[in-house]
Design a protein around this motif. Structure first.
Motif, mmCIF file in Angstrom:
data_model
loop_
_atom_site.group_PDB
_atom_site.id
_atom_site.type_symbol
_atom_site.label_atom_id
_atom_site.label_comp_id
_atom_site.label_asym_id
_atom_site.label_seq_id
_atom_site.Cartn_x
_atom_site.Cartn_y
_atom_site.Cartn_z
ATOM 1 N N MET A 1 0.741 -1.186 -0.131
ATOM 2 C CA MET A 1 -0.046 -0.155 -0.024
ATOM 3 C C MET A 1 0.945 1.049 -0.023
ATOM 4 O O MET A 1 1.756 1.339 0.898
ATOM 5 C CB MET A 1 -0.856 0.113 1.144
ATOM 6 C CG MET A 1 -2.049 0.897 1.247
ATOM 7 S SD MET A 1 -3.106 0.808 2.674
ATOM 8 C CE MET A 1 -3.851 -0.741 2.261
ATOM 9 N N THR A 2 0.582 2.208 -0.777
ATOM 10 C CA THR A 2 1.476 3.242 -0.857
ATOM 11 C C THR A 2 1.007 4.534 -0.014
ATOM 12 O O THR A 2 1.909 5.452 0.243
ATOM 13 C CB THR A 2 1.451 3.717 -2.571
ATOM 14 O OG1 THR A 2 0.199 3.962 -3.035
ATOM 15 C CG2 THR A 2 2.023 2.594 -3.361
ATOM 16 N N ASP A 3 -0.288 4.539 0.270
ATOM 17 C CA ASP A 3 -0.550 5.870 0.944
ATOM 18 C C ASP A 3 -0.942 5.250 2.448
ATOM 19 O O ASP A 3 -0.600 4.055 2.788
ATOM 20 C CB ASP A 3 -1.896 6.370 0.639
ATOM 21 C CG ASP A 3 -2.930 5.524 0.319
ATOM 22 O OD1 ASP A 3 -3.271 4.681 1.152
ATOM 23 O OD2 ASP A 3 -3.664 5.570 -0.694
ATOM 24 N N ASN A 4 -1.390 6.173 3.470
ATOM 25 C CA ASN A 4 -1.502 5.979 4.722
ATOM 26 C C ASN A 4 -2.925 5.926 4.995
ATOM 27 O O ASN A 4 -3.448 6.397 6.036
ATOM 28 C CB ASN A 4 -0.943 6.924 5.592
ATOM 29 C CG ASN A 4 0.640 6.484 5.930
ATOM 30 O OD1 ASN A 4 0.989 5.065 6.054
ATOM 31 N ND2 ASN A 4 1.364 7.310 6.106
ATOM 32 N N GLN A 5 -3.949 5.452 3.995
ATOM 33 C CA GLN A 5 -5.349 5.713 4.323
ATOM 34 C C GLN A 5 -5.774 4.340 5.192
ATOM 35 O O GLN A 5 -5.505 3.137 4.977
ATOM 36 C CB GLN A 5 -5.979 5.516 2.804
ATOM 37 C CG GLN A 5 -7.550 5.503 2.885
ATOM 38 C CD GLN A 5 -8.311 5.201 1.696
ATOM 39 O OE1 GLN A 5 -7.701 4.940 0.650
ATOM 40 N NE2 GLN A 5 -9.617 5.319 1.746
ATOM 41 N N LEU A 6 -6.628 4.798 6.164
ATOM 42 C CA LEU A 6 -7.196 3.752 6.853
ATOM 43 C C LEU A 6 -8.814 3.633 6.228
ATOM 44 O O LEU A 6 -9.477 4.173 6.071
ATOM 45 C CB LEU A 6 -7.487 4.169 8.353
ATOM 46 C CG LEU A 6 -8.346 3.217 9.407
ATOM 47 C CD1 LEU A 6 -7.308 1.900 9.554
ATOM 48 C CD2 LEU A 6 -8.603 3.847 10.732
ATOM 49 N N ILE A 255 1.094 -1.072 10.371
ATOM 50 C CA ILE A 255 -0.442 -1.530 10.461
ATOM 51 C C ILE A 255 -1.302 -1.057 9.260
ATOM 52 O O ILE A 255 -2.074 -1.942 8.904
ATOM 53 C CB ILE A 255 -1.032 -0.532 11.755
ATOM 54 C CG1 ILE A 255 -0.313 -0.761 12.926
ATOM 55 C CG2 ILE A 255 -2.680 -1.152 12.018
ATOM 56 C CD1 ILE A 255 -0.829 -0.136 14.068
ATOM 57 N N ILE A 256 -0.984 -0.139 8.610
ATOM 58 C CA ILE A 256 -1.883 0.216 7.324
ATOM 59 C C ILE A 256 -1.520 -0.875 6.343
ATOM 60 O O ILE A 256 -2.505 -1.319 5.502
ATOM 61 C CB ILE A 256 -1.613 1.672 6.751
ATOM 62 C CG1 ILE A 256 -2.001 2.762 7.975
ATOM 63 C CG2 ILE A 256 -2.065 1.753 5.500
ATOM 64 C CD1 ILE A 256 -3.778 2.476 7.980
ATOM 65 N N ASP A 257 -0.351 -1.223 6.248
ATOM 66 C CA ASP A 257 0.163 -2.265 5.165
ATOM 67 C C ASP A 257 -0.580 -3.445 5.482
ATOM 68 O O ASP A 257 -0.506 -4.344 4.567
ATOM 69 C CB ASP A 257 1.775 -2.472 4.976
ATOM 70 C CG ASP A 257 2.249 -1.201 4.267
ATOM 71 O OD1 ASP A 257 1.535 -0.380 3.719
ATOM 72 O OD2 ASP A 257 3.560 -1.002 4.561
ATOM 73 N N CYS A 258 -0.977 -3.872 6.924
ATOM 74 C CA CYS A 258 -1.433 -5.126 7.110
ATOM 75 C C CYS A 258 -3.066 -5.011 6.978
ATOM 76 O O CYS A 258 -3.513 -6.190 7.134
ATOM 77 C CB CYS A 258 -1.180 -5.446 8.548
ATOM 78 S SG CYS A 258 0.440 -5.798 8.939
ATOM 79 N N ASP A 260 -6.474 -5.460 4.722
ATOM 80 C CA ASP A 260 -6.891 -6.301 3.603
ATOM 81 C C ASP A 260 -7.804 -5.396 2.651
ATOM 82 O O ASP A 260 -8.710 -4.833 3.120
ATOM 83 C CB ASP A 260 -7.759 -7.429 3.708
ATOM 84 C CG ASP A 260 -8.171 -8.412 2.645
ATOM 85 O OD1 ASP A 260 -8.503 -7.746 1.643
ATOM 86 O OD2 ASP A 260 -7.682 -9.608 2.638
ATOM 87 N N GLN A 261 -7.347 -4.610 1.516
ATOM 88 C CA GLN A 261 -7.880 -3.649 0.769
ATOM 89 C C GLN A 261 -9.220 -4.173 0.195
ATOM 90 O O GLN A 261 -10.026 -3.321 -0.360
ATOM 91 C CB GLN A 261 -7.040 -3.215 -0.399
ATOM 92 C CG GLN A 261 -5.719 -2.414 0.374
ATOM 93 C CD GLN A 261 -4.879 -1.599 -0.771
ATOM 94 O OE1 GLN A 261 -5.493 -0.710 -1.422
ATOM 95 N NE2 GLN A 261 -3.749 -2.201 -0.859
ATOM 96 N N PRO A 270 1.822 -8.076 6.667
ATOM 97 C CA PRO A 270 1.307 -7.482 5.248
ATOM 98 C C PRO A 270 1.029 -8.861 4.510
ATOM 99 O O PRO A 270 2.107 -9.797 4.628
ATOM 100 C CB PRO A 270 2.426 -6.759 5.031
ATOM 101 C CG PRO A 270 3.078 -6.246 6.224
ATOM 102 C CD PRO A 270 2.914 -7.445 7.116
ATOM 103 N N GLN A 271 0.038 -8.880 3.821
ATOM 104 C CA GLN A 271 -0.311 -9.976 2.640
ATOM 105 C C GLN A 271 -0.958 -11.442 3.377
ATOM 106 O O GLN A 271 -1.223 -12.139 2.856
ATOM 107 C CB GLN A 271 0.749 -10.568 1.974
ATOM 108 C CG GLN A 271 1.631 -9.392 1.261
ATOM 109 C CD GLN A 271 0.801 -8.350 0.378
ATOM 110 O OE1 GLN A 271 -0.063 -8.964 -0.444
ATOM 111 N NE2 GLN A 271 0.916 -7.023 0.524
ATOM 112 N N ASP A 272 -0.980 -11.147 4.536
ATOM 113 C CA ASP A 272 -1.971 -12.406 5.386
ATOM 114 C C ASP A 272 -3.285 -12.047 5.455
ATOM 115 O O ASP A 272 -3.656 -10.980 4.978
ATOM 116 C CB ASP A 272 -1.136 -12.502 6.674
ATOM 117 C CG ASP A 272 0.095 -13.482 6.737
ATOM 118 O OD1 ASP A 272 0.751 -13.571 5.885
ATOM 119 O OD2 ASP A 272 0.710 -13.528 8.079
#
Length: 321
Positions: A1-6, A255-258, A260-261, A270-272
């Motif tokens: 993820m490239t931004d810090n959007q929650l 945390i943001i990278d973890c 699930d979009q 991340p990716q789990d």
């Protein structure tokens, strides 16, 4: 993820859909943890200011149905009582303003019966001892304004025996320091207003060393990062006023990278795949750091601060919010 959007809306949707997945293997293999899962999910919704998405009356009735004749609560219907699920039950009822529907005297008698002569607590009648159970017992009695029913000095003495040379705490005297156990011990001492028993700078240093180059936190040396330590480590640092000792922006990004979009929810790494446990504790970490205008979570009771302020007998001296 490239931004810090929650992904707030996706997380809410993920949580409210959890109880609808009754065809999934995971649903049934974790049925004994339903009370804990309900607390994690409800509290996550509360942090996201969406507690109204949960069916209040249905949830309260289910929780009350899990109280056993001895006063304790089980993790689900037809399971055994335990201090872990009893604390979750009290936390759920408190958030729904339903403590008046609880048989408080029975709960208190149950908790008090589990204290041992050395100050420790059994988790249930089978006799396992762990600092987690001490925290559960003290937290329950504090929320119910019944701390006078136990020997608090013995509790503090037992916690002191679980402290190690590095400042951290284990599950038993002599056990390895672990961030989760450290939270339970610091939380217990905070509730009892005995934080002066702690070498704050030593434990603060051990806790901030849990941050890895990727920004995430681990539970003990030489382990990989895991989102859940965004709670276990940060809550402890917050309670002793050392939250500024870590790089909060790097942890936020981890945390943001973890997230699930696609489905919402937060995973351990991340990716789990996400789960409600890591979703709750990831949100707790973001709340403690003050990101995204989330409802503030208390670092000691693991409940929204606004909920705790309804209990006039509590003295939240560590809470700056």
């Amino acid at each position: 993820m490239t931004d810090n959007q929650l992904l707030k809306e996706k997380h809410v949707e993920y949580i409210i859909n959890l109880d609808k997945k009754k065809e999934d293997f995971e649903y049934w293999v974790t049925e004994h943890l339903r009370m804990n899962g309900m607390y994690w999910g409800l509290s996550a919704l509360s942090i996201l200011n969406s507690i109204d998405k949960m069916n209040k009356e249905e949830t309260i009735e289910w929780v009350l149905s899990c109280q056993q004749p001895n006063g304790g609560f089980s993790g689900n219907n037809q399971h055994d009582d335990h201090l872990l699920s009893t604390l979750s039950a009290v936390q759920i009822l408190l958030q729904f303003d339903a403590l008046d529907r609880l048989n408080i005297d029975a709960v208190v008698d149950y908790v008090v019966s589990l204290q041992q002569p050395d100050g420790s607590f059994f988790g249930d009648r089978w006799g396992e001892v762990d600092t987690r159970f001490t925290y559960c017992a003290v937290s329950i009695l504090s929320l119910l304004n019944k701390l006078d029913k136990i020997n608090q000095d013995k509790v503090v003495e037992f916690i002191g025996k679980c402290r190690n040379f590095d400042g951290g705490y284990g599950c038993l005297p002599g056990a390895e320091s672990h961030a989760g156990q450290t939270f339970t011990c610091i939380g217990t001492l905070a509730i009892l207003h005995r934080l002066h028993e702690i070498d704050i700078d030593t434990i603060g240093w051990w806790l901030c060393e849990r941050q890895l180059p990727n920004g995430g936190l681990n539970g003990r040396p030489e382990k990989s990062s895991d989102v859940c330590y965004s709670w276990w480590v940060l809550s402890s640092l917050s309670a002793i006023d050392r939250l500024h000792w870590i790089d909060q922006d790097k942890l936020r990004s981890y945390i943001i990278d973890c997230q699930d979009q696609e489905t919402g929810g937060i995973a351990d790494k991340p990716q789990d795949l996400p789960d409600v446990f890591h979703t709750f504790f990831g949100l707790c970490g973001l709340s403690l750091m003050g990101y995204y205008n989330l409802e503030h979570i208390d670092p000691v009771y693991a409940l929204p601060t606004k909920t705790l302020r309804k209990l006039k007998h509590l003295n939240l001296t560590w809470n700056k919010h």
